[in-house]
Motif scaffolding. Structure first.
Motif, PDB file in Angstrom:
ATOM      1  N   GLY A 137      17.966 -49.686 -34.534  1.00  0.00           N
ATOM      2  CA  GLY A 137      18.671 -48.760 -35.424  1.00  0.00           C
ATOM      3  C   GLY A 137      19.783 -49.459 -36.177  1.00  0.00           C
ATOM      4  N   SER A 194      16.676 -46.885 -44.294  1.00  0.00           N
ATOM      5  CA  SER A 194      16.400 -47.608 -43.045  1.00  0.00           C
ATOM      6  C   SER A 194      17.441 -48.700 -42.823  1.00  0.00           C
ATOM      7  N   ALA A 195      17.524 -49.162 -41.576  1.00  0.00           N
ATOM      8  CA  ALA A 195      18.365 -50.320 -41.275  1.00  0.00           C
ATOM      9  C   ALA A 195      17.520 -51.547 -40.938  1.00  0.00           C
ATOM     10  N   GLU A 237      13.699 -48.306 -30.039  1.00  0.00           N
ATOM     11  CA  GLU A 237      12.256 -48.186 -30.086  1.00  0.00           C
ATOM     12  C   GLU A 237      11.607 -48.417 -31.437  1.00  0.00           C
ATOM     13  N   THR A 238      12.102 -49.379 -32.111  1.00  0.00           N
ATOM     14  CA  THR A 238      11.386 -49.904 -33.259  1.00  0.00           C
ATOM     15  C   THR A 238      10.766 -51.193 -32.735  1.00  0.00           C
ATOM     16  N   ASP A 278      15.996 -39.902 -40.379  1.00  0.00           N
ATOM     17  CA  ASP A 278      16.759 -40.981 -41.028  1.00  0.00           C
ATOM     18  C   ASP A 278      17.350 -40.533 -42.371  1.00  0.00           C
ATOM     19  N   SER A 320      18.424 -45.451 -30.018  1.00  0.00           N
ATOM     20  CA  SER A 320      17.556 -45.931 -28.957  1.00  0.00           C
ATOM     21  C   SER A 320      16.958 -47.240 -29.448  1.00  0.00           C
TER      22      SER A 320
HETATM   23  O1  DON Z   1      14.569 -47.315 -40.051  1.00  0.00           O
HETATM   24  C1  DON Z   1      15.514 -47.250 -39.302  1.00  0.00           C
HETATM   25  O2  DON Z   1      16.590 -47.765 -39.521  1.00  0.00           O
HETATM   26  C2  DON Z   1      15.347 -46.533 -37.974  1.00  0.00           C
HETATM   27  N1  DON Z   1      14.302 -45.562 -38.070  1.00  0.00           N
HETATM   28  C3  DON Z   1      15.082 -47.551 -36.951  1.00  0.00           C
HETATM   29  C4  DON Z   1      15.040 -46.923 -35.607  1.00  0.00           C
HETATM   30  C5  DON Z   1      15.179 -47.878 -34.533  1.00  0.00           C
HETATM   31  O3  DON Z   1      15.368 -49.047 -34.708  1.00  0.00           O
HETATM   32  C6  DON Z   1      15.121 -47.242 -33.224  1.00  0.00           C
HETATM   33  N2  DON Z   1      15.059 -48.189 -32.227  1.00  0.00           N
HETATM   34  N3  DON Z   1      15.617 -49.114 -32.049  1.00  0.00           N
END
Ligand code: DON
Length: 582
Positions: free
Chosen positions: A486, A464-465, A392-393, A435, A390
């Motif tokens: 993500g 993480s990415a 949502e970061t 994650d 998704s």
């Molecule tokens: O740290 C990470 O890679 C994921 N938790 C990031 C999640 C994320 O980017 C979701 N939304 N776009």
């Protein structure tokens, strides 16, 4: 009778006159404010001195106002971060974590890891049942999904070292936005309505969820007031770190976790600490790239992609031509295979960073690429990776009037994290535990597979990415960039960097132009819908690629420094993202 009516009419006229006068006064004072306002704002903004780009106009304004009154980029970062926790609850957060890159005008670059940690009571098989099968959804929603939050510690640690404006002052706009409310955007209204049922399902008291309207539906312009969140911010204003990691906030958080089998204890909160890390750095076409190292995979993966790209004339091959997309895909396939096998929290797992970025290794990977034919992902590496995210970061980019630059990506993982609000404290908890690799061979929510490198251990940080990045050219700041998305974060940052350095785009075009993603497994090129012409897709299919169109990829918020030193801020048109500068 007539007289009474006339009197009433006269009263009404008087009332209307007074109202008009008051409205005029409000209008004039609004204009005066506008007159005082010395910054420009929008999707694309050019500034001589300073710039903020974030996912929400209110947070961007908070940041630029800190810069206007002489605060530095770190001051603005703290104000923006707390403001986003209020005005962008999908991803802005107190209950999550992230990464910060910071460049000082003397060229020194540091990075801060405020990623969440696994609680002390966490263990490798915690999301498996007695048969060793993954329990559906346990690492994703509800109190068990959360890692120990790192954002507040990270912000305060960076502020203690580099900030110039008192913390209390920097948190005041966030406090006011929470206490008095702010007008939500159309996108937010839709989102909150869509998530209503989910929020009610995952929270104890459905009358106590800030994003759930008790009656009717949310609409654009509605005021969102968050009194409990305001009180939490006030406690941090008063007591700093202890206002979150100890005392009432920590107690409320732990009580919320315990009410649903969560395992975060007061000891986890008290022990949490963010960490300064060595940035990943390398060269690309004469520019120096700085990005985030483990526990993010972003920096290493981005650097691998750029180092491989340097073996090809990407600019001459052209933007979104079959040749360029083919090469990008082949590089991405190899980089994501490495990520799945080798990357994890370097405090717990020996990450072969040097070997992964070694010139000879990169050259050997490039050699495997057939310029005319797709490789089968199955042949690239044994370990599987398969990722759908998704969006949502959230990412924000800041440059201040003295040339300090901050690049921060922060998250509670998927949209609205674990969906659990800490009752009485008003903020959402992350679902970052997903994650981790809960079981080798079993994909997480994004289809990600992993192994030992990213297995759960107490106090370990999940891989993480996130790829907050700063680019420097000829010893000067050139770019501040990052995005949510993500697994697509890495390839989005890669494309924006190439769009500027290879395809010579300005930042607005670099951010708004279509994106394409590949991540080894599943073996598809994922272009944004309508990003590629049918003829390009056909040519790629002829080379052996499979293509699956998808919705928008990422929301890049970035700043470019032009040759004349002018700043171009670009907020991604895919979201409510907003730039402001002066
Ligand atoms: O740290 C990470 O890679 C994921 N938790 C990031 C999640 C994320 O980017 C979701 N939304 N776009």
């Amino acid at each position: 009778m007539k007289l009474i009516v006339r009197q009433q009419m006269a009263d009404k006229r008087f009332f209307l006159k007074i109202t008009a006068l008051l409205m005029a006064l409000v209008y004039v004072s609004g204009c005066a404010n506008l007159g005082q306002k010395e910054y420009l704002e929008g999707k694309t903004v050019f500034g001589e001195k300073a710039m903020v780009v974030s996912a929400h106009p209110e947070a961007t304004r908070v940041g630029v106002e800190v810069l206007e009154k002489g605060g530095n980029a770190v001051d603005a970062m703290v104000a923006v971060h707390f403001a986003l926790a209020v005005v962008y609850p999908a991803a802005g957060n107190l209950g999550g974590g992230g990464f910060m890159m910071y460049r000082q005008p003397n060229g020194e670059v540091v990075s801060l890891d405020f990623r969440e940690k696994a609680p002390l009571a966490a263990y490798e098989e915690m999301y498996q049942d007695e048969n060793g099968d993954i329990i559906d959804g346990l690492s994703l929603a509800g109190p068990m999904a959360s890692g120990v939050p790192g954002s507040v510690d990270g912000m305060l640690k960076a502020h203690a070292r580099y900030g110039t404006i008192p913390l209390k002052e920097l948190l005041q706009p966030a406090y006011t936005l929470a206490r008095s409310g702010f007008a939500i955007t159309a996108k937010q209204a839709n989102n909150y309505n869509r998530y209503r049922k989910t929020f009610i399902e995952h929270n104890r008291d459905s009358t106590d969820i800030p994003l759930v309207k008790l009656e009717g539906e949310w609409a654009e312009g509605d005021l969102l007031i968050q009194k409990d969140l305001a009180a939490t911010i006030k406690r941090i204003q008063k007591a700093g770190r202890d206002g979150f990691y100890k005392g009432k906030t920590a107690e409320l958080l732990v009580a919320e976790m315990k009410a649903g089998n969560g395992i975060i204890e007061l000891e986890d909160m008290a022990k949490y600490t963010s960490k300064w890390r060595e940035p990943i750095t390398g060269q690309y076409r004469g520019a120096t790239i700085y990005s985030m190292g483990p526990p993010s995979s972003g920096g290493i993966a981005l650097m691998q992609l750029l180092k491989m790209s340097e073996h090809f004339p990407m600019g001459d091959l052209g933007f979104h031509t079959p040749e360029t997309i083919h090469l990008m895909t082949e590089m991405e396939r190899r980089v994501y295979a490495d990520r799945a096998k080798h990357l994890g929290d370097a405090d717990f797992w020996e990450v072969p960073q040097k070997a992964l970025l070694d010139d000879q290794y990169i050259a050997s990977r490039v050699k495997q690429i057939n310029p005319n034919k797709a490789t089968d992902s199955e042949e690239v590496l044994a370990m599987q990776l398969n990722h759908q995210e998704s969006e949502e970061t959230t990412h924000y980019s800041i440059v201040d009037a003295n040339g300090h630059a901050v690049s921060v990506t922060t998250t509670i993982n998927s949209g609205y994290g674990s969906k659990v609000f800490v009752s009485g404290a008003g903020f959402l908890m992350n679902n970052e535990m997903d994650d981790f690799s809960s079981k080798p061979g079993v994909p997480n929510v994004y289809g990600l597979l992993g192994g030992k490198a990213n297995a759960i251990q107490p106090e370990k940080r999940m891989l993480s990415a996130m790829t907050p990045t700063i680019v420097e050219k000829d010893g000067k700041l050139k770019m501040v960039v990052g995005t949510p998305g993500g697994s697509t974060i890495i390839t989005s940052v890669y494309q924006v960097v190439m769009n500027v350095l290879d395809h010579e785009m300005n930042m607005t075009d670099a951010v708004s132009s279509g994106r394409v993603h590949h991540q080894w497994k599943p073996n598809f090129i994922f272009p944004e819908r309508d990003a590629l012409d049918p003829a390009i897709k056909k040519a790629l299919e002829k080379m052996g690629h499979q293509i699956k169109e998808r919705g928008s990829i990422g929301r890049v918020d970035a700043i470019l420094v032009g040759p004349d030193g002018k700043l171009e801020g670009a907020g991604d048109p895919r979201g409510d993202d907003w730039a402001a500068g002066f």
